[in-house]
Design a protein around this motif. Structure first.
Motif, PDB file in Angstrom:
ATOM      1  N   GLN A 178       0.920  -1.157  -0.005  1.00 36.25           N
ATOM      2  CA  GLN A 178      -0.012   0.046  -0.033  1.00 36.25           C
ATOM      3  C   GLN A 178       0.988   1.264  -0.133  1.00 36.25           C
ATOM      4  OE1 GLN A 178      -2.513   1.199   3.467  1.00 36.25           O
ATOM      5  NE2 GLN A 178      -4.268   0.500   1.792  1.00 36.25           N
ATOM      6  N   GLU A 179       0.499   2.108  -0.763  1.00 29.98           N
ATOM      7  CA  GLU A 179       1.192   3.564  -0.939  1.00 29.98           C
ATOM      8  C   GLU A 179       0.247   4.526  -0.325  1.00 29.98           C
ATOM      9  OE1 GLU A 179       3.479   4.939  -4.108  1.00 29.98           O
ATOM     10  OE2 GLU A 179       3.278   2.823  -5.105  1.00 29.98           O
ATOM     11  N   THR A 180       0.868   5.581   0.403  1.00 30.15           N
ATOM     12  CA  THR A 180       0.232   6.688   1.148  1.00 30.15           C
ATOM     13  C   THR A 180       0.853   7.983   0.704  1.00 30.15           C
ATOM     14  OG1 THR A 180      -0.064   4.967   2.932  1.00 30.15           O
ATOM     15  CG2 THR A 180      -0.373   7.533   3.576  1.00 30.15           C
ATOM     16  N   THR A 192      -5.675  11.893   3.688  1.00 31.46           N
ATOM     17  CA  THR A 192      -4.461  10.888   3.518  1.00 31.46           C
ATOM     18  C   THR A 192      -5.299   9.932   2.230  1.00 31.46           C
ATOM     19  OG1 THR A 192      -4.101  10.591   5.762  1.00 31.46           O
ATOM     20  CG2 THR A 192      -3.526   8.956   4.631  1.00 31.46           C
ATOM     21  N   LEU A 193      -4.329   9.970   1.333  1.00 31.14           N
ATOM     22  CA  LEU A 193      -4.533   9.258   0.204  1.00 31.14           C
ATOM     23  C   LEU A 193      -3.946   7.831   0.400  1.00 31.14           C
ATOM     24  CD1 LEU A 193      -3.539  12.092  -2.600  1.00 31.14           C
ATOM     25  CD2 LEU A 193      -6.113  11.247  -1.907  1.00 31.14           C
ATOM     26  N   ARG A 194      -4.772   6.743  -0.049  1.00 33.41           N
ATOM     27  CA  ARG A 194      -4.258   5.513   0.322  1.00 33.41           C
ATOM     28  C   ARG A 194      -4.612   4.514  -1.139  1.00 33.41           C
ATOM     29  NH1 ARG A 194      -6.517   2.448   3.827  1.00 33.41           N
ATOM     30  NH2 ARG A 194      -8.339   3.983   4.055  1.00 33.41           N
ATOM     31  N   TRP A 195      -3.663   3.824  -1.486  1.00 28.95           N
ATOM     32  CA  TRP A 195      -4.071   2.879  -2.697  1.00 28.95           C
ATOM     33  C   TRP A 195      -2.890   1.793  -2.733  1.00 28.95           C
ATOM     34  CZ3 TRP A 195      -1.542   7.520  -2.849  1.00 28.95           C
ATOM     35  CH2 TRP A 195      -0.296   7.689  -3.615  1.00 28.95           C
ATOM     36  N   SER A 196      -3.349   0.509  -3.287  1.00 31.46           N
ATOM     37  CA  SER A 196      -2.202  -0.587  -3.510  1.00 31.46           C
ATOM     38  C   SER A 196      -2.238  -0.831  -5.151  1.00 31.46           C
ATOM     39  CB  SER A 196      -2.664  -1.847  -3.101  1.00 31.46           C
ATOM     40  OG  SER A 196      -3.790  -1.813  -2.200  1.00 31.46           O
ATOM     41  N   ALA A 251      -9.602   0.444  -5.548  1.00 32.61           N
ATOM     42  CA  ALA A 251     -10.027   1.675  -5.132  1.00 32.61           C
ATOM     43  C   ALA A 251      -8.836   2.653  -4.604  1.00 32.61           C
ATOM     44  CB  ALA A 251     -10.939   1.569  -4.267  1.00 32.61           C
ATOM     45  N   LEU A 252      -9.144   3.811  -4.728  1.00 28.78           N
ATOM     46  CA  LEU A 252      -8.181   5.025  -4.172  1.00 28.78           C
ATOM     47  C   LEU A 252      -9.084   5.350  -2.788  1.00 28.78           C
ATOM     48  CD1 LEU A 252      -6.133   7.042  -4.090  1.00 28.78           C
ATOM     49  CD2 LEU A 252      -7.657   8.602  -5.442  1.00 28.78           C
ATOM     50  N   VAL A 279     -12.741   3.925  -8.640  1.00 32.73           N
ATOM     51  CA  VAL A 279     -13.626   4.002  -7.424  1.00 32.73           C
ATOM     52  C   VAL A 279     -12.659   4.815  -6.503  1.00 32.73           C
ATOM     53  CG1 VAL A 279     -14.673   2.753  -5.576  1.00 32.73           C
ATOM     54  CG2 VAL A 279     -14.617   1.743  -8.096  1.00 32.73           C
ATOM     55  N   LEU A 280     -13.199   6.080  -5.992  1.00 37.33           N
ATOM     56  CA  LEU A 280     -12.784   6.835  -4.988  1.00 37.33           C
ATOM     57  C   LEU A 280     -13.810   6.718  -3.704  1.00 37.33           C
ATOM     58  CD1 LEU A 280     -11.941   7.955  -7.567  1.00 37.33           C
ATOM     59  CD2 LEU A 280     -11.671  10.131  -6.395  1.00 37.33           C
TER      60      LEU A 280
END
Length: 161
Positions: A3-5, A140-144, A123-124, A32-33
């Motif tokens: 996961q990135e942040t 905080t934005l998180r995504w994989s 999803a974001l 998808v947000l």
């Protein structure tokens, strides 16, 4: 997937709109947000700005709190804005057509914790929080999914644009 942040400080409602306007043209069908945070943290404001940036002429964007879902015609795909606060059972997600929208539209979901095991892995996640100043928000934005990385590369520069 790792996961990135990315953490952003939004100093005003205009900064929140600036980020939404920056992100809008980078979105397409299947994006998808997931918008999380307490009441009044900026979820609906962000969604409203993003939808207006994608529609011509800019749409009037009411909160879907009571309708659960509002849809808008976008330039290349429909935009779905869902507010799941009043959802009582995850089975209602299927009835609303959200599962299909996740694949075919740009989908914004407020209160995504109600999705349970239907949360799309690609999803974001946008987690809004109140700041110490009245109009300041922390995001905080998180995504994989690696497709988000280049889209969010310069998000910080546009948060205050």
């Amino acid at each position: 997937m790792p996961q990135e942040t990315r953490r952003l400080r939004l100093t005003s409602p205009d900064a929140t709109c600036g980020l939404a306007r920056h992100l809008a043209p980078r979105l397409g069908a299947g994006d998808v947000l997931l918008l999380s945070g307490p009441v009044g943290a900026g979820k609906t404001h962000f969604a409203r700005c993003l939808i207006r940036a994608l529609t011509t002429p800019a749409e009037e964007v009411p909160s879907p709190t009571y309708t659960l879902v509002q849809t808008y015609p976008g330039p290349a795909t429909d935009i779905w804005h869902a507010d799941l606060y009043r959802l009582t059972d995850p089975a209602e997600i299927v009835e609303l057509g959200l599962a299909e929208a996740f694949d075919a539209a740009i989908t914004l979901v407020e209160w995504p914790d109600r999705l349970a095991d239907m949360t799309p892995e690609t999803a974001l996640h946008l987690d809004f929080a109140h700041g110490t100043a009245p109009e300041t928000r922390h995001l905080t934005l998180r995504w994989s999914d690696p497709r988000w990385t280049p889209r969010l590369e310069d998000a910080k520069a546009h948060a205050d644009a």
